[in-house]
Motif scaffolding. Structure first.
Motif, mmCIF file in Angstrom:
data_model
loop_
_atom_site.group_PDB
_atom_site.id
_atom_site.type_symbol
_atom_site.label_atom_id
_atom_site.label_comp_id
_atom_site.label_asym_id
_atom_site.label_seq_id
_atom_site.Cartn_x
_atom_site.Cartn_y
_atom_site.Cartn_z
ATOM 1 N N VAL B 20 0.861 -1.180 0.000
ATOM 2 C CA VAL B 20 0.000 0.000 0.000
ATOM 3 C C VAL B 20 0.897 1.229 0.000
ATOM 4 C CG1 VAL B 20 -1.794 1.245 1.264
ATOM 5 C CG2 VAL B 20 -1.727 -1.257 1.346
ATOM 6 N N TYR B 21 0.698 2.116 -0.984
ATOM 7 C CA TYR B 21 1.413 3.406 -0.980
ATOM 8 C C TYR B 21 0.433 4.475 -0.547
ATOM 9 C CZ TYR B 21 5.263 1.378 -3.687
ATOM 10 O OH TYR B 21 6.329 0.630 -4.107
ATOM 11 N N GLY B 22 0.635 5.051 0.604
ATOM 12 C CA GLY B 22 -0.300 6.057 1.101
ATOM 13 C C GLY B 22 -1.676 5.430 1.254
ATOM 14 N N THR B 25 -3.835 1.019 -2.535
ATOM 15 C CA THR B 25 -3.368 -0.362 -2.504
ATOM 16 C C THR B 25 -2.915 -0.738 -3.906
ATOM 17 O OG1 THR B 25 -5.013 -0.803 -0.818
ATOM 18 C CG2 THR B 25 -3.971 -2.711 -1.837
ATOM 19 N N ILE B 26 -1.660 -1.150 -4.036
ATOM 20 C CA ILE B 26 -1.121 -1.487 -5.349
ATOM 21 C C ILE B 26 -1.321 -2.970 -5.641
ATOM 22 C CG2 ILE B 26 0.902 -1.370 -6.846
ATOM 23 C CD1 ILE B 26 0.097 1.374 -5.854
ATOM 24 N N ILE B 27 -0.897 -3.819 -4.686
ATOM 25 C CA ILE B 27 -1.130 -5.261 -4.835
ATOM 26 C C ILE B 27 -1.637 -5.809 -3.512
ATOM 27 C CG2 ILE B 27 0.520 -5.751 -6.694
ATOM 28 C CD1 ILE B 27 2.607 -6.456 -4.626
ATOM 29 N N SER B 54 -0.124 -3.772 -18.237
ATOM 30 C CA SER B 54 0.611 -2.720 -17.541
ATOM 31 C C SER B 54 -0.137 -2.238 -16.307
ATOM 32 C CB SER B 54 0.840 -1.535 -18.476
ATOM 33 O OG SER B 54 1.744 -1.911 -19.471
ATOM 34 N N GLY B 55 0.611 -1.948 -15.267
ATOM 35 C CA GLY B 55 0.024 -1.371 -14.062
ATOM 36 C C GLY B 55 -0.615 -2.386 -13.137
ATOM 37 N N ARG B 56 -0.433 -3.679 -13.419
ATOM 38 C CA ARG B 56 -1.047 -4.708 -12.557
ATOM 39 C C ARG B 56 -0.149 -5.060 -11.375
ATOM 40 N NH1 ARG B 56 -4.232 -2.972 -16.495
ATOM 41 N NH2 ARG B 56 -6.115 -4.214 -16.778
ATOM 42 N N GLY B 57 0.972 -4.398 -11.251
ATOM 43 C CA GLY B 57 1.795 -4.575 -10.055
ATOM 44 C C GLY B 57 2.924 -5.577 -10.175
ATOM 45 N N LYS B 58 3.311 -5.930 -11.388
ATOM 46 C CA LYS B 58 4.414 -6.883 -11.545
ATOM 47 C C LYS B 58 5.709 -6.311 -10.963
ATOM 48 C CE LYS B 58 3.927 -6.983 -16.042
ATOM 49 N NZ LYS B 58 2.768 -6.083 -16.187
ATOM 50 N N SER B 59 6.029 -5.111 -11.375
ATOM 51 C CA SER B 59 7.278 -4.510 -10.882
ATOM 52 C C SER B 59 7.239 -4.328 -9.369
ATOM 53 C CB SER B 59 7.511 -3.152 -11.554
ATOM 54 O OG SER B 59 7.603 -3.309 -12.947
ATOM 55 N N THR B 60 6.095 -3.958 -8.853
ATOM 56 C CA THR B 60 5.955 -3.775 -7.406
ATOM 57 C C THR B 60 6.198 -5.093 -6.676
ATOM 58 O OG1 THR B 60 4.324 -2.062 -7.855
ATOM 59 C CG2 THR B 60 4.407 -2.921 -5.606
ATOM 60 N N LEU B 61 5.592 -6.160 -7.175
ATOM 61 C CA LEU B 61 5.804 -7.476 -6.560
ATOM 62 C C LEU B 61 7.288 -7.861 -6.624
ATOM 63 C CD1 LEU B 61 4.725 -10.102 -5.321
ATOM 64 C CD2 LEU B 61 4.352 -10.952 -7.648
#
Ligand SMILES: Nc1ncnc2c1ncn2[C@@H]1O[C@H](COP(=O)(O)OP(=O)(O)O)[C@@H](O)[C@H]1O
Ligand SMILES: [Mg+2]
Lengths: 260, 282
Positions: B20-22, B25-27, B54-61
């Motif tokens: 969660v950023y701020g 919730t990203i993932i 894109s934007g589904r949170g792959k990089s974040t994971l």
């Protein structure tokens, strides 16, 4: 012919090196013409080349070379001290405890020069020490500001890359921020040199006892010699440009990867 | 759903991870477990692919898996090979910075280190002698076609050379794990082949070597991976697409008997079609 002239006035147009040279030549020509025209007659707007040359000769007799070295010495001393201090402050600014200090010092660059000079004059008596301290204080504030901007521009990617290679936080600081941005320090120095150079001459002319190019400027008031003033301005300009070029060459020579 | 950690043969255990950023919730609710792959008569590491729009949170994971980002909740466990095996198997530990190699989308390198210097730096914690390290680096440089550019800085390298240097660096520094974010994006056909070759080199050189990567090329993922996760937005009860990334599908290509085929046949194409449908629906 008309087509070529048009090319000179089309934004982003690429021209051959000969044409570029022609553009430079044109401007030099205009400048010289203006100089000759403005030096015509008895009441000059601008001293004639001969007068400037004469002024230069006068300066030599007044000890121009000694004053130049005095100025360079002062600049080197002040730059060395302020750079060391600024680097220390900025390199430690990633520590949350020291960040506010760095930011505060950077904000202090809006303080007026005269106030600080006045205050320092109470503390320091010797003219040379006084000059060094005034310059050091001011240059530090500008260096800190520019160096903080360099730090801020380091992409998170680079920090993460170091972390992914098992670098401790201190190693990240050492590798990415310090070693990885040494060339930027030279460039920050170069970028701020113009301000330093201007302040240097001003500081010298406030406190004449220690000599330097600023003293020569100050003395110009007495002589009211236009040729001398212009000659001195040219000397100071060329010296500044020379230092600028020297630092640029040093950066490119020392750091092959420094291609900006 | 929680999945308890089982020590036996687990190589990567992701449990209930959310970021969660701020207020955003990203993932969320990301859980999966990868087991050690066993391939008869061959040394075989694992290759895990993440697909998703894109934007589904792959990089974040990926940032969480590599220990670069602390998850807001949940945990990532990997085996702790420094501890002896006990009766329940290899003890586990939470992933830490540097345990898992990470090659980001921009192949970031140290701008002030030549290829050779960078690889030596990656080996700085190794207990080998200086001469052994040098030999090792020179051998890798030769194997990976980087010999000619070993004294060049990153800004003097081509995209493919930078990427290979970035992969090698992580390979020399980290343990068995390597996460690559979109390693095939923006490469020409030649470089795509050399990254594929690099993958095989890595997975065939140690049983436990594990590659995790993301890509937008579904066919390529089916061809290379033995486990594919599809990331998408989680559907909320009223069937609107909630803009929070999670795992919406898992394709176990080993179980489907599609791994290591060496070819891309009709059944692979069928699988790619199913994955595409899953991606489009999320
Ligand atoms: N540092 C961040 N702060 C806020 N939002 C972020 C941050 N990083 C990524 N996001 C958001 O998280 C979402 C997922 O991004 P990302 O993980 O890059 O997806 P993918 O790699 O699948 O394209 C995006 O909507 C992005 O805008
Ligand atoms: Mg991404």
């Amino acid at each position: 012919m008309l087509k070529q002239v048009k090319a000179f006035f089309r934004p982003f147009e690429r021209v051959s090196s000969r044409q570029r040279l022609a553009a430079v030549g044109l401007w030099v020509g205009i400048l010289l013409l203006w100089w000759v025209l403005s030096a015509l007659g008895t009441r000059h707007i601008f001293p004639s080349p001969a007068q400037v040359w004469q002024g230069l000769a006068n300066l030599f007799n007044e000890g121009l070379i000694v004053h130049i070295f005095s100025s360079l010495g002062l600049a080197t001393q002040a730059i060395a001290i302020s750079l060391l201090f600024s680097l220390l402050v900025v390199y430690l600014s990633p520590l949350p405890a020291l960040k506010p200090l760095a930011l505060f010092l950077s904000k202090c660059r809006y303080l007026p020069l005269t106030g600080i000079t006045f205050y320092l004059a109470i503390l320091v008596k010797d003219a040379r020490t006084m000059q060094v301290s005034v310059l050091t204080v001011f240059m530090s504030l500008y260096f800190i500001t520019s160096l903080l901007a360099v730090l801020k521009d380091i992409p998170t990617d680079e920090i993460d890359h170091a972390r992914s290679l098992k670098c401790s936080r201190w190693e990240v600081l050492w590798e990415v921020v310090i070693k990885g941005r040494l060339d930027y320090v030279i460039d920050v120095l170069r970028q701020n040199l113009a301000i330093v150079w201007m302040m240097l001459v001003t500081v010298e002319s406030i406190l004449v006892a220690a000599g330097g190019l600023g003293v020569l400027i100050k003395n110009s008031d007495k002589f009211m010699n236009h040729g001398r003033i212009v000659a001195l301005q040219l000397v100071i300009l060329l010296l500044g440009l020379l230092l600028d070029w020297g630092l640029q060459t040093l950066r490119k020579g020392l750091f092959r990867y420094s291609t900006f | 759903m929680t999945n308890a950690y089982q020590q036996t043969d687990t190589i990567l255990h992701v449990e209930n991870v959310s970021v969660v950023y701020g207020a955003k919730t990203i993932i969320e609710n990301i859980s999966f477990t990868e087991k050690n792959t066993v391939r008869p008569n061959a040394q075989q590491g694992q290759t895990i692919a993440f697909l998703g729009r894109s934007g589904r949170g792959k990089s974040t994971l990926f940032r969480v898996i590599t220990g670069l980002e602390k998850p807001t909740s949940g945990r990532i466990l990997i085996p702790d090979y420094n501890k002896p095996i006990n009766e329940t198997g290899q003890p586990a530990k939470p992933v830490a910075e540097g345990d898992v190699g990470f090659v980001n989308q921009r192949y970031t390198l140290f701008r002030h280190k030549t290829v050779y210097q960078a690889l030596m730096f990656a080996l700085r914690k190794s207990t080998d002698s200086e001469a052994e390290k040098q030999n090792k680096v020179l051998q890798y440089l030769a194997d990976w076609g980087l010999e000619k550019v070993k004294n060049q800085y990153p800004n003097e390298l081509s995209g493919g050379q930078r990427q290979r240097t970035a992969i090698l660096e992580q390979l020399l520094s980290s343990g068995y794990y390597m996460v690559l974010d979109e390693p095939f994006s923006g490469l020409d056909v030649g470089n795509i082949e050399s990254v594929k070759k690099a993958f095989h080199l890595i997975t065939s050189s140690h049983e436990l070597n594990t590659i995790v990567f993301s890509t937008h090329d579904i066919e390529l993922a089916v061809e290379l991976a033995d486990s594919i996760y599809v990331m998408g937005y989680a559907s909320s009860p009223n069937d609107d697409l909630k803009q929070v990334g999670t795992i919406v599908g898992h394709f176990d290509l080993k179980a489907m008997n599609l791994s290591w085929a060496g070819t891309f046949d009709a059944r692979h194409a069928e699988c790619a079609k199913a994955i595409k449908a899953a991606m489009l629906a999320s």
